[in-house]
Enzyme design. Structure first.
Site, short mmCIF file in Angstrom:
data_model
loop_
_atom_site.label_atom_id
_atom_site.label_comp_id
_atom_site.label_asym_id
_atom_site.label_seq_id
_atom_site.Cartn_x
_atom_site.Cartn_y
_atom_site.Cartn_z
N LYS A 166 0.83 -1.22 0.00
CA LYS A 166 0.00 0.00 0.00
C LYS A 166 0.86 1.26 0.00
CE LYS A 166 -2.05 -0.95 3.94
NZ LYS A 166 -1.58 -2.28 4.38
N ARG A 172 -9.50 1.38 8.77
CA ARG A 172 -9.08 0.03 9.14
C ARG A 172 -10.14 -0.68 9.97
NH1 ARG A 172 -3.30 0.33 8.76
NH2 ARG A 172 -2.27 -1.61 9.32
N ARG A 202 11.62 -7.59 4.65
CA ARG A 202 11.83 -6.16 4.94
C ARG A 202 12.53 -6.00 6.28
NH1 ARG A 202 6.48 -2.54 4.91
NH2 ARG A 202 6.02 -3.50 6.91
N ARG A 226 -0.95 -9.00 13.54
CA ARG A 226 -1.42 -7.98 12.58
C ARG A 226 -2.31 -8.61 11.51
NH1 ARG A 226 4.22 -5.78 11.05
NH2 ARG A 226 3.18 -4.70 9.33
N ARG A 241 11.48 -1.47 11.82
CA ARG A 241 10.11 -1.39 12.37
C ARG A 241 9.95 -2.46 13.43
NH1 ARG A 241 5.08 -0.65 8.30
NH2 ARG A 241 4.07 -1.66 10.07
P1 ADP Z 1 0.81 -2.38 7.93
O1 ADP Z 1 -0.31 -2.05 6.97
O2 ADP Z 1 1.99 -3.00 7.25
O3 ADP Z 1 0.37 -3.18 9.13
P2 ADP Z 1 0.91 0.39 8.91
O4 ADP Z 1 2.13 1.23 8.88
O5 ADP Z 1 -0.25 0.80 8.05
O6 ADP Z 1 1.41 -1.07 8.53
O7 ADP Z 1 0.36 0.27 10.42
C1 ADP Z 1 1.19 -0.07 11.50
C2 ADP Z 1 0.41 -0.04 12.82
O8 ADP Z 1 -0.10 1.28 13.04
C3 ADP Z 1 -0.83 -0.93 12.87
O9 ADP Z 1 -0.53 -2.27 13.23
C4 ADP Z 1 -1.67 -0.21 13.94
O10 ADP Z 1 -1.22 -0.49 15.25
C5 ADP Z 1 -1.41 1.25 13.66
N1 ADP Z 1 -2.39 1.83 12.72
C6 ADP Z 1 -2.14 2.32 11.47
N2 ADP Z 1 -3.26 2.78 10.90
C7 ADP Z 1 -4.26 2.58 11.79
C8 ADP Z 1 -5.66 2.83 11.80
N3 ADP Z 1 -6.28 3.37 10.73
N4 ADP Z 1 -6.38 2.48 12.91
C9 ADP Z 1 -5.79 1.94 13.98
N5 ADP Z 1 -4.48 1.67 14.04
C10 ADP Z 1 -3.71 1.99 12.98
#
Ligand code: ADP
Length: 193
Positions: free
Chosen positions: A13, A88, A127, A146, A135
């Site tokens: 994404k 999400r 990664r 996740r 990360r």
């Molecule tokens: P990925 O899609 O690879 O899991 P992201 O960088 O989008 O990675 O998200 C990392 C973390 O940030 C998530 O596991 C969550 O804890 C938090 N997060 C990101 N976006 C949201 C969201 N819209 N609502 C709640 N938590 C979020």
């Protein structure tokens, strides 16, 4: 034009959203990047967020909705935006609809990146190895959580948009360039229409 790029962790994404930002001048709004920036700032809120993210859980809807509401009202989103990592949960999707209807705006496309689960695990652990664990949530155990959270809380957002004729599945198993070409064809056609 306002877009959502949707998909499980590791689907690509962020990579595709950055390419779309560059090419179409839409503002990339990555909630993960924003949250990580808050963590890096060392604030109390950042500390709290880090605990949640390191467990692979979602931060609260209220927190994230407030962040996004602030972003989409900014002048740099006037031309349009691409949401990466939001919504999400169904509650986030509903809140987004509310904000947009007040602004007389809408989501034009939901691009759904489809990738096999085995490939997601390989990509994320790859990664982690490449970046030396940059990360802290990119490890086998947190990743499992996740993915579970994605299936339980995030995938239900798809039926929310399904009836609107805005959803497009994209084969995310191919190379970055090939995925970009498919997205381009879709957005280019939409622009020309
Ligand atoms: P990925 O899609 O690879 O899991 P992201 O960088 O989008 O990675 O998200 C990392 C973390 O940030 C998530 O596991 C969550 O804890 C938090 N997060 C990101 N976006 C949201 C969201 N819209 N609502 C709640 N938590 C979020």
């Amino acid at each position: 034009m306002n877009l959502i790029i949707f998909g499980p962790p590791g689907a690509g994404k962020g990579t595709q959203a950055a390419l779309i930002q560059e090419k179409y001048g839409l503002k990339q709004l990555s909630t993960g990047d924003m949250l990580r920036a808050e963590v890096s700032s060392g604030s109390d809120l950042g500390q709290h967020l880090k605990t949640t993210m390191d467990k692979g859980e979602l931060v609260s809807d209220d927190t994230i909705i407030e962040i996004i509401a602030g972003c989409i009202a900014r002048p740099d989103c006037e031309k349009g935006f691409i949401l990466d990592g939001f919504p999400r949960t169904v509650a986030q999707a509903e809140a987004l609809d509310n904000m947009l209807s007040h602004m007389k705006r809408q989501i034009d496309h939901v691009l759904v990146l489809e990738v096999d689960e085995d490939a997601l695990v390989d990509r994320i652990l790859g990664r982690a190895a490449e970046t030396g664990g940059a990360r802290s949530d990119d490890n086998a155990e947190t990743l499992k959580k996740r993915l579970r959270v994605y299936h339980n809380q995030t995938a239900p957002v798809l039926p929310y948009y399904a009836g609107r004729g805005v959803m497009r599945g994209i084969d995310g198993m191919r190379s970055i360039d090939e995925v970009q070409t498919e997205i381009d064809a879709l957005l280019g056609n939409a622009r020309a229409a």
